[in-house]
Scaffold this motif. Structure first.
Motif, PDB file in Angstrom:
ATOM      1  N   GLY A 148     -11.249  -0.788  -9.787  1.00  0.00           N
ATOM      2  CA  GLY A 148     -12.590  -1.258  -9.481  1.00  0.00           C
ATOM      3  C   GLY A 148     -13.118  -2.197 -10.557  1.00  0.00           C
ATOM      4  O   GLY A 148     -12.705  -2.156 -11.711  1.00  0.00           O
ATOM      5  N   LEU A 149     -14.070  -3.027 -10.151  1.00  0.00           N
ATOM      6  CA  LEU A 149     -14.551  -4.096 -11.023  1.00  0.00           C
ATOM      7  C   LEU A 149     -15.211  -3.580 -12.293  1.00  0.00           C
ATOM      8  O   LEU A 149     -14.875  -4.025 -13.404  1.00  0.00           O
ATOM      9  CB  LEU A 149     -15.526  -4.991 -10.254  1.00  0.00           C
ATOM     10  CG  LEU A 149     -16.142  -6.145 -11.045  1.00  0.00           C
ATOM     11  CD1 LEU A 149     -15.057  -7.092 -11.557  1.00  0.00           C
ATOM     12  CD2 LEU A 149     -17.149  -6.886 -10.188  1.00  0.00           C
ATOM     13  N   LYS A 150     -16.170  -2.667 -12.185  1.00  0.00           N
ATOM     14  CA  LYS A 150     -16.933  -2.245 -13.360  1.00  0.00           C
ATOM     15  C   LYS A 150     -16.045  -1.530 -14.377  1.00  0.00           C
ATOM     16  O   LYS A 150     -16.155  -1.775 -15.589  1.00  0.00           O
ATOM     17  CB  LYS A 150     -18.103  -1.349 -12.949  1.00  0.00           C
ATOM     18  CG  LYS A 150     -19.188  -2.068 -12.153  1.00  0.00           C
ATOM     19  CD  LYS A 150     -19.851  -3.158 -12.989  1.00  0.00           C
ATOM     20  CE  LYS A 150     -21.054  -3.764 -12.274  1.00  0.00           C
ATOM     21  NZ  LYS A 150     -20.669  -4.571 -11.088  1.00  0.00           N
ATOM     22  N   ARG A 151     -15.188  -0.658 -13.920  1.00  0.00           N
ATOM     23  CA  ARG A 151     -14.288   0.039 -14.848  1.00  0.00           C
ATOM     24  C   ARG A 151     -13.327  -0.947 -15.515  1.00  0.00           C
ATOM     25  O   ARG A 151     -13.046  -0.843 -16.711  1.00  0.00           O
ATOM     26  CB  ARG A 151     -13.513   1.125 -14.115  1.00  0.00           C
ATOM     27  CG  ARG A 151     -14.358   2.338 -13.735  1.00  0.00           C
ATOM     28  CD  ARG A 151     -13.561   3.306 -12.902  1.00  0.00           C
ATOM     29  NE  ARG A 151     -14.259   4.569 -12.719  1.00  0.00           N
ATOM     30  CZ  ARG A 151     -13.799   5.577 -12.000  1.00  0.00           C
ATOM     31  NH1 ARG A 151     -12.626   5.461 -11.376  1.00  0.00           N
ATOM     32  NH2 ARG A 151     -14.496   6.689 -11.878  1.00  0.00           N
ATOM     33  N   ILE A 161      -5.844  -9.461 -15.602  1.00  0.00           N
ATOM     34  CA  ILE A 161      -7.141  -9.895 -15.081  1.00  0.00           C
ATOM     35  C   ILE A 161      -7.201  -9.721 -13.568  1.00  0.00           C
ATOM     36  O   ILE A 161      -8.234  -9.340 -13.017  1.00  0.00           O
ATOM     37  CB  ILE A 161      -7.405 -11.367 -15.478  1.00  0.00           C
ATOM     38  CG1 ILE A 161      -7.694 -11.464 -16.987  1.00  0.00           C
ATOM     39  CG2 ILE A 161      -8.537 -11.967 -14.669  1.00  0.00           C
ATOM     40  CD1 ILE A 161      -7.769 -12.885 -17.508  1.00  0.00           C
ATOM     41  N   GLN A 162      -6.099  -9.967 -12.888  1.00  0.00           N
ATOM     42  CA  GLN A 162      -6.070  -9.862 -11.430  1.00  0.00           C
ATOM     43  C   GLN A 162      -5.808  -8.437 -10.947  1.00  0.00           C
ATOM     44  O   GLN A 162      -6.416  -7.977  -9.981  1.00  0.00           O
ATOM     45  CB  GLN A 162      -4.993 -10.793 -10.859  1.00  0.00           C
ATOM     46  CG  GLN A 162      -5.292 -12.272 -11.001  1.00  0.00           C
ATOM     47  CD  GLN A 162      -5.076 -12.797 -12.415  1.00  0.00           C
ATOM     48  OE1 GLN A 162      -4.265 -12.247 -13.177  1.00  0.00           O
ATOM     49  NE2 GLN A 162      -5.785 -13.861 -12.774  1.00  0.00           N
ATOM     50  N   ARG A 163      -4.882  -7.733 -11.605  1.00  0.00           N
ATOM     51  CA  ARG A 163      -4.451  -6.439 -11.082  1.00  0.00           C
ATOM     52  C   ARG A 163      -5.389  -5.290 -11.449  1.00  0.00           C
ATOM     53  O   ARG A 163      -5.621  -4.384 -10.630  1.00  0.00           O
ATOM     54  CB  ARG A 163      -3.029  -6.117 -11.575  1.00  0.00           C
ATOM     55  CG  ARG A 163      -1.941  -6.951 -10.900  1.00  0.00           C
ATOM     56  CD  ARG A 163      -0.548  -6.458 -11.256  1.00  0.00           C
ATOM     57  NE  ARG A 163       0.482  -7.125 -10.455  1.00  0.00           N
ATOM     58  CZ  ARG A 163       1.261  -8.099 -10.884  1.00  0.00           C
ATOM     59  NH1 ARG A 163       1.150  -8.541 -12.147  1.00  0.00           N
ATOM     60  NH2 ARG A 163       2.155  -8.656 -10.092  1.00  0.00           N
ATOM     61  N   LEU A 164      -5.914  -5.277 -12.658  1.00  0.00           N
ATOM     62  CA  LEU A 164      -6.688  -4.115 -13.083  1.00  0.00           C
ATOM     63  C   LEU A 164      -7.921  -3.876 -12.206  1.00  0.00           C
ATOM     64  O   LEU A 164      -8.165  -2.725 -11.813  1.00  0.00           O
ATOM     65  CB  LEU A 164      -7.083  -4.236 -14.559  1.00  0.00           C
ATOM     66  CG  LEU A 164      -7.680  -2.963 -15.175  1.00  0.00           C
ATOM     67  CD1 LEU A 164      -6.689  -1.810 -15.105  1.00  0.00           C
ATOM     68  CD2 LEU A 164      -8.085  -3.210 -16.629  1.00  0.00           C
ATOM     69  N   PRO A 165      -8.729  -4.895 -11.853  1.00  0.00           N
ATOM     70  CA  PRO A 165      -9.861  -4.640 -10.961  1.00  0.00           C
ATOM     71  C   PRO A 165      -9.444  -4.087  -9.601  1.00  0.00           C
ATOM     72  O   PRO A 165     -10.156  -3.274  -9.013  1.00  0.00           O
ATOM     73  CB  PRO A 165     -10.524  -6.018 -10.820  1.00  0.00           C
ATOM     74  CG  PRO A 165     -10.101  -6.773 -12.028  1.00  0.00           C
ATOM     75  CD  PRO A 165      -8.710  -6.296 -12.316  1.00  0.00           C
ATOM     76  N   ARG A 166      -8.296  -4.521  -9.114  1.00  0.00           N
ATOM     77  CA  ARG A 166      -7.806  -4.008  -7.837  1.00  0.00           C
ATOM     78  C   ARG A 166      -7.387  -2.548  -7.958  1.00  0.00           C
ATOM     79  O   ARG A 166      -7.449  -1.795  -6.978  1.00  0.00           O
ATOM     80  CB  ARG A 166      -6.625  -4.852  -7.346  1.00  0.00           C
ATOM     81  CG  ARG A 166      -7.006  -6.244  -6.841  1.00  0.00           C
ATOM     82  CD  ARG A 166      -5.761  -7.088  -6.594  1.00  0.00           C
ATOM     83  NE  ARG A 166      -6.026  -8.315  -5.858  1.00  0.00           N
ATOM     84  CZ  ARG A 166      -6.511  -9.423  -6.385  1.00  0.00           C
ATOM     85  NH1 ARG A 166      -6.785  -9.458  -7.692  1.00  0.00           N
ATOM     86  NH2 ARG A 166      -6.725 -10.485  -5.653  1.00  0.00           N
ATOM     87  N   GLU A 167      -6.926  -2.170  -9.135  1.00  0.00           N
ATOM     88  CA  GLU A 167      -6.448  -0.796  -9.349  1.00  0.00           C
ATOM     89  C   GLU A 167      -7.600   0.191  -9.531  1.00  0.00           C
ATOM     90  O   GLU A 167      -7.583   1.283  -8.973  1.00  0.00           O
ATOM     91  CB  GLU A 167      -5.540  -0.744 -10.587  1.00  0.00           C
ATOM     92  CG  GLU A 167      -4.232  -1.498 -10.449  1.00  0.00           C
ATOM     93  CD  GLU A 167      -3.148  -0.666  -9.810  1.00  0.00           C
ATOM     94  OE1 GLU A 167      -3.285   0.570  -9.769  1.00  0.00           O
ATOM     95  OE2 GLU A 167      -2.162  -1.262  -9.337  1.00  0.00           O
TER      96      GLU A 167
END
Length: 258
Positions: free
Chosen positions: A151-154, A143-149
């Protein structure tokens, strides 16, 4: 020490960690979690080991996440203090870790890969955070790492649907450093060799500064990085003298890691 579910090989300065439950697609049960935490503890403390590779046994799966059969039998979702696989909460590890993803990387398995510094994936690799499909959530850093990797929408598109992403798409999203049609572990070893050609002190200082810098402004990062433990160790090291001397005399540096 002999492990039941984890295989450890040391090749020079490189530790290769293999999750060894191919019959369960390398899903982690409680014992496997404990073994992995112990292995990473030893790697972190071993001055002779400078880089690690984590992979899965067999050709089908890197890690399918939690052993849901264990959970269904009342085994719960308990993970070690250092996180899923003893890695996802290990924020003090300055040594680099490479994921050699040789197949399915689902749920916690994907979160292990997200916690690594470099990801090398076979062409048959598949990535997903499918927890919502089984009534759970990606609580080991996804939940924390994927948006940073990516972007939020993807990231929302992946996490709210639990959909699977192919190795090719993961590469295009920036989740994977290299796609491999052959031996993914051999490719990971090549990346490890390139890292080992650098000063381990510099590598650790760089990793620590980069990760700390993600939560700081550029100006804050620039002023604070001089006080980071790995940066101070690098600047005071014999390697900081050896590197320039080797360059000046046109020879290969002999890194000491101190």
């Amino acid at each position: 020490m002999t492990h039941e579910y984890v295989k450890v090989d040391r090749e020079g300065r490189c530790t290769i960690i293999t999750i060894n439950r191919p019959e369960a697609h390398n899903a982690l049960n409680a014992a496997c979690h404990t073994e992995l935490e112990s292995v990473f503890d030893k790697f972190a403390l071993d001055d002779e080991q400078w880089v690690a590779i984590i992979t899965g046994a067999g050709g089908k799966a890197f890690c399918a996440g939690h052993d849901l059969k264990q959970q269904a039998a009342g085994g719960g979702l308990t993970t070690p203090a250092k996180g899923f696989g003893g890695l996802t909460n290990r924020f003090d590890l300055a040594k680099p870790v490479i994921a050699a993803v040789n197949g399915v990387a689902m749920g916690g398995g994907f979160e292990i890969a997200l916690a690594c510094d470099i990801v090398v994936a076979s062409e048959n690799a598949v990535f997903a955070l499918p927890e919502p499909r089984v009534g759970l959530a990606a609580l080991a850093g996804g939940i924390q790492r994927l948006p940073r990797e990516i972007g939020l929408k993807r990231a929302m598109g992946m996490m709210l649907t639990g959909r699977r992403v192919s190795a090719e798409e993961a590469f295009s999203l920036g989740l994977v450093n290299e796609l491999v049609s052959g031996d993914v572990l051999a490719a990971a070893r090549r990346w490890a060799d390139e890292i080992l050609a650098c000063s381990p002190m510099s590598v650790r200082a760089t990793k620590e500064a980069v990760l700390r810098g993600l939560s700081r402004s550029v100006s804050e990062g620039l002023s604070e990085e001089w006080e980071y433990p790995s940066m101070r160790a690098m600047l005071a090291s014999a390697d900081a003298i050896e590197g320039p001397q080797a360059f000046a005399t046109k020879r290969k540096p002999n890194w000491k890691g101190r």
